[in-house]
Design a protein around this motif. Structure first.
Motif, short mmCIF file in Angstrom:
data_model
loop_
_atom_site.label_atom_id
_atom_site.label_comp_id
_atom_site.label_asym_id
_atom_site.label_seq_id
_atom_site.Cartn_x
_atom_site.Cartn_y
_atom_site.Cartn_z
N GLN A 1 0.82 -1.20 0.00
CA GLN A 1 0.00 0.00 0.00
C GLN A 1 0.87 1.27 0.00
O GLN A 1 0.36 2.37 -0.12
N GLY A 2 2.19 1.08 0.14
CA GLY A 2 3.10 2.20 0.17
C GLY A 2 3.28 2.80 1.55
O GLY A 2 3.73 3.94 1.69
N ILE A 3 2.93 2.02 2.59
CA ILE A 3 3.03 2.51 3.97
C ILE A 3 3.89 1.56 4.79
O ILE A 3 3.57 0.37 4.91
N GLU A 4 4.98 2.08 5.32
CA GLU A 4 5.86 1.28 6.19
C GLU A 4 5.23 1.19 7.57
O GLU A 4 4.76 2.19 8.12
N THR A 5 5.18 -0.02 8.13
CA THR A 5 4.55 -0.21 9.43
C THR A 5 5.49 -0.85 10.44
O THR A 5 6.56 -1.36 10.09
N LYS A 6 5.06 -0.84 11.67
CA LYS A 6 5.79 -1.45 12.78
C LYS A 6 4.94 -2.60 13.31
O LYS A 6 3.94 -2.37 13.98
N PRO A 7 5.29 -3.85 13.00
CA PRO A 7 4.49 -4.97 13.50
C PRO A 7 4.47 -5.00 15.03
O PRO A 7 5.50 -4.79 15.67
N VAL A 8 3.32 -5.25 15.59
CA VAL A 8 3.18 -5.43 17.03
C VAL A 8 2.70 -6.85 17.28
O VAL A 8 1.83 -7.36 16.57
N LEU A 9 3.29 -7.51 18.25
CA LEU A 9 2.93 -8.89 18.52
C LEU A 9 3.31 -9.23 19.95
O LEU A 9 4.22 -8.62 20.52
N PRO A 10 2.60 -10.17 20.56
CA PRO A 10 2.97 -10.58 21.92
C PRO A 10 4.29 -11.33 21.89
O PRO A 10 4.53 -12.14 20.99
N GLY A 11 5.14 -11.06 22.86
CA GLY A 11 6.38 -11.82 22.98
C GLY A 11 6.08 -13.23 23.47
O GLY A 11 5.00 -13.50 24.00
N PRO A 12 7.01 -14.16 23.30
CA PRO A 12 6.75 -15.55 23.70
C PRO A 12 6.51 -15.73 25.19
O PRO A 12 5.70 -16.57 25.58
N VAL A 13 7.19 -14.93 26.04
CA VAL A 13 6.95 -15.04 27.48
C VAL A 13 5.54 -14.57 27.81
O VAL A 13 4.79 -15.24 28.53
N SER A 14 5.16 -13.43 27.27
CA SER A 14 3.80 -12.91 27.52
C SER A 14 2.75 -13.89 27.01
O SER A 14 1.72 -14.11 27.67
N TYR A 15 3.02 -14.47 25.84
CA TYR A 15 2.04 -15.40 25.27
C TYR A 15 1.85 -16.61 26.17
O TYR A 15 0.72 -17.01 26.48
N LEU A 16 2.95 -17.21 26.61
CA LEU A 16 2.84 -18.40 27.46
C LEU A 16 2.17 -18.07 28.80
O LEU A 16 1.35 -18.84 29.30
N LEU A 17 2.51 -16.91 29.36
CA LEU A 17 1.92 -16.53 30.65
C LEU A 17 0.43 -16.23 30.52
O LEU A 17 -0.31 -16.33 31.50
N SER A 18 -0.03 -15.88 29.33
CA SER A 18 -1.45 -15.59 29.14
C SER A 18 -2.29 -16.86 29.08
O SER A 18 -3.52 -16.81 29.14
N GLY A 19 -1.63 -18.02 28.95
CA GLY A 19 -2.33 -19.29 28.85
C GLY A 19 -2.44 -20.03 30.16
O GLY A 19 -2.26 -19.46 31.24
N LYS A 20 -2.75 -21.32 30.06
CA LYS A 20 -2.88 -22.14 31.27
C LYS A 20 -2.46 -23.57 30.96
O LYS A 20 -2.52 -24.02 29.81
N GLU A 21 -2.02 -24.28 32.01
CA GLU A 21 -1.64 -25.68 31.86
C GLU A 21 -2.90 -26.54 31.91
O GLU A 21 -3.77 -26.33 32.75
#
Length: 237
Positions: A150-170
């Motif tokens: 589209q001609g627009i440079e962006t900054k990807p945002v994403l959860p880090g792996p530690v945050s992702y794992l902590l957001s879950g449950k065993e």
């Protein structure tokens, strides 16, 4: 000084996303029409931010349901009860969020919980002791490329792996979900969490004290897999 936001509302100026999702669930529009609505919202959001003078325009902040669920699908952390839907990525995605009832199939949804103390909710990842990770699709990279087209440079945002794992449950006893981190980073899923392709300055990472030693151990052990070409600035709170 550069202007920066973490994300932009994805609902659409006239709540197009809500209407499109509900129409898709009701069988009134096709998968292609749903994707077209999402693409149109993302394009409009990028234009609005560029015209507003935002320097670091985010990408990967769009979702048809929530970003944690997006990550679960992207890294292949899919509970086995959904195995029969793996050939249909979109049906699988919404089944994890809403459940699936069709014919003799009656599959329960994953748990939903509040995002910290807000009124927003996310779908809680489920992890087992032998949890496998494998990149199914790299949504962050796809939406980054979409912005460039589209001609627009962006900054990807994403959860880090530690945050992702902590957001879950065993889902079983005998392990802690953070023990899965090494396997997550060593597998193909590591390319989803890689942030090298959009870093222009050293990343700044804010850590709460209980996570500091965990993060430092991970960073030192898996630095190659994190693909960090610049040393992060780490702040402890």
């Amino acid at each position: 000084m550069q202007t920066n936001i973490l994300g932009y509302p994805r609902i659409g100026n006239r709540r197009e996303l809500k209407k499109a999702c509900e129409s898709f669930w009701a069988g009134k529009i096709t998968e292609d029409e749903l994707f077209s609505t999402g693409r149109s919202i993302r394009q409009q959001n990028r234009i609005l931010q560029k015209e507003a003078g935002i320097d670091l325009i985010p990408s990967n902040d769009f979702s048809f349901y929530d970003q944690v669920l997006d990550t679960t699908l992207a890294v292949g952390a899919i509970p086995t009860r959904y195995d029969c839907l793996r050939d249909d990525k979109l049906a699988l995605y919404f089944a994890m969020a809403r459940g699936y009832q069709q014919g003799e199939k009656d599959i329960t949804a994953m748990e939903m919980t509040k995002w910290f103390d807000t009124n927003y909710h996310y779908i809680v990842p489920e992890f087992t002791k032998t949890q496998a990770f494998s990149l199914i699709y790299n949504k962050a990279l796809e939406e980054y490329k979409e912005g460039r087209e589209q001609g627009i440079e962006t900054k990807p945002v994403l959860p880090g792996p530690v945050s992702y794992l902590l957001s879950g449950k065993e889902k079983e006893e005998g392990f802690h979900r953070l023990e899965l981190l090494g396997g997550c980073l060593k597998r193909k899923a590591a390319s989803f969490f890689s942030i090298k392709f959009f870093l222009k300055k050293p990343p700044q990472i804010l850590l709460f004290k209980p996570l500091f030693h965990i993060f430092m151990s991970i960073y030192q052990t898996h630095k190659i897999w994190l693909s960090l070409s610049l040393n992060p600035i780490i702040k402890v709170k």
